[in-house]
Write a protein that holds these residues in place. Structure first.
Motif, PDB file in Angstrom:
ATOM      1  N   ALA A   2      52.093 -29.668 100.953  1.00 23.73           N
ATOM      2  CA  ALA A   2      50.592 -29.825 101.572  1.00 23.73           C
ATOM      3  C   ALA A   2      49.712 -30.359 100.381  1.00 23.73           C
ATOM      4  O   ALA A   2      50.079 -30.392  99.236  1.00 23.73           O
ATOM      5  CB  ALA A   2      50.020 -28.332 101.710  1.00 23.73           C
ATOM      6  N   VAL A   3      48.763 -31.294 100.802  1.00 22.22           N
ATOM      7  CA  VAL A   3      47.966 -31.975  99.862  1.00 22.22           C
ATOM      8  C   VAL A   3      46.762 -30.943  99.457  1.00 22.22           C
ATOM      9  O   VAL A   3      46.189 -30.426 100.432  1.00 22.22           O
ATOM     10  CB  VAL A   3      47.284 -33.184 100.831  1.00 22.22           C
ATOM     11  N   LEU A   4      46.580 -30.597  98.264  1.00 18.83           N
ATOM     12  CA  LEU A   4      45.967 -29.522  97.633  1.00 18.83           C
ATOM     13  C   LEU A   4      44.593 -30.257  97.325  1.00 18.83           C
ATOM     14  O   LEU A   4      43.548 -29.423  97.447  1.00 18.83           O
ATOM     15  CB  LEU A   4      46.481 -28.740  96.644  1.00 18.83           C
ATOM     16  N   ALA A   5      44.427 -31.522  96.905  1.00 18.62           N
ATOM     17  CA  ALA A   5      43.178 -31.991  96.471  1.00 18.62           C
ATOM     18  C   ALA A   5      43.573 -33.672  96.775  1.00 18.62           C
ATOM     19  O   ALA A   5      44.821 -34.025  96.320  1.00 18.62           O
ATOM     20  CB  ALA A   5      42.928 -31.498  95.105  1.00 18.62           C
ATOM     21  N   GLU A   6      42.354 -34.220  96.867  1.00 19.88           N
ATOM     22  CA  GLU A   6      42.473 -35.746  96.797  1.00 19.88           C
ATOM     23  C   GLU A   6      41.218 -36.406  96.546  1.00 19.88           C
ATOM     24  O   GLU A   6      40.072 -35.957  97.064  1.00 19.88           O
ATOM     25  CB  GLU A   6      42.880 -36.612  98.308  1.00 19.88           C
ATOM     26  N   ALA A   7      41.079 -37.495  95.624  1.00 20.21           N
ATOM     27  CA  ALA A   7      40.096 -38.042  95.174  1.00 20.21           C
ATOM     28  C   ALA A   7      40.234 -39.626  95.632  1.00 20.21           C
ATOM     29  O   ALA A   7      41.068 -40.183  95.395  1.00 20.21           O
ATOM     30  CB  ALA A   7      39.880 -38.209  93.417  1.00 20.21           C
TER      31      ALA A   7
END
Length: 262
Positions: A2-7
């Motif tokens: 899963a994508v936990l964080a994205e900037a």
């Protein structure tokens, strides 16, 4: 995973040479690595992508979500509380990466056209859980049709949030159902339990979910240097918590390369 964080950062106008793109890419790797080591307690995979021209940067952390959550999801209230805490972790990562990236790039305030600090899967899970909680709370004042519609929306939302999770992670959320709803206002005799479909039964609604989630960022096309495909810096590497690494791993990093963007 899963994508936990994205900037996501967009600088315009902002042109760089091949050497400058590579330098900024490697600097961004180290920014993301430092943030991950400081913020996450579980192994994560970092992906850094920079595209020249109107410079677009996307830095993503993926990994196990449930493994990094504190506590057991014994109730929907506890699940919401834990997921909110993880969302704060996600935002902290994204904020740090965005701030440091802009500083390292040397961009002026006027060149910072867009910044997004995304919470990824934790944010999606949180929105789905809050919809379920709200349905339980407001059911007495809703009609049967309204309850069924909200239940369908919650099902779609939860399924979309879990689509990138492993089967073991998804099990942590299977227990959450809309159960023991009070009599709805259109039929006082109807006291049937309305259950939240289990994750395994949610196949078939993902196409609907795709229309309800955030679409990938697609900034409008702008003029870049003519007669050449913009270059792209792309790198993927793993970051382990300090206690899981050997001394030789601490300074080891994979070096991303420059390639033509497609």
């Amino acid at each position: 995973m899963a994508v936990l964080a994205e900037a996501y950062i967009r600088l315009s106008p902002f042109y760089v040479s091949e050497e400058e793109l590579r330098r900024l890419g490697r600097a961004t790797d180290e920014i993301a690595r430092a943030a991950a080591l400081r913020i996450f307690t579980q192994p994560v995979e970092i992906e850094v992508e920079l595209i020249e021209g109107t410079l677009k940067g996307k830095i993503r952390a993926t990994g196990l979500f449930v493994a990094g959550a504190v506590g057991i999801y014994a109730s929907i209230g506890g699940a919401i509380d834990t997921t909110e805490k993880f969302c704060k972790i996600s935002r902290t990562f994204s904020e740090y990466v965005c701030d440091q990236f802009v500083k390292k790039s040397g961009a002026t305030r006027e060149q910072v056209q867009r910044i997004e600090k995304r919470t990824g899967a934790p944010g999606k899970i949180l929105r789905a859980l809050k919809r379920i909680e709200s349905l339980n709370k407001h059911a007495p004042s809703m009609t049967k049709a309204q309850i069924e519609l909200e239940l369908q929306k919650a099902t779609v939302q939860l399924d979309a949030a879990l689509k990138d999770f492993s089967p073991d992670e998804a099990k942590a959320f299977q227990q959450f159902k809309v159960i023991a709803l009070p009599p709805h206002k259109s039929d006082e005799q109807d006291k049937q339990v309305v259950e939240m479909p289990r994750v395994a039964e949610m196949v078939g609604v993902r196409q609907v979910a795709a229309t309800q989630n955030h679409s990938p960022i697609a900034p409008p096309q702008e003029h870049i240097r003519p007669h050449r495909t913009p270059r792209r810096y792309h790198n993927v590497f793993s970051v382990l918590p300090v206690e899981n690494r050997g001394d030789d791993d601490i300074k080891t990093s994979s070096l991303g390369g420059i390639e033509e963007a497609h």
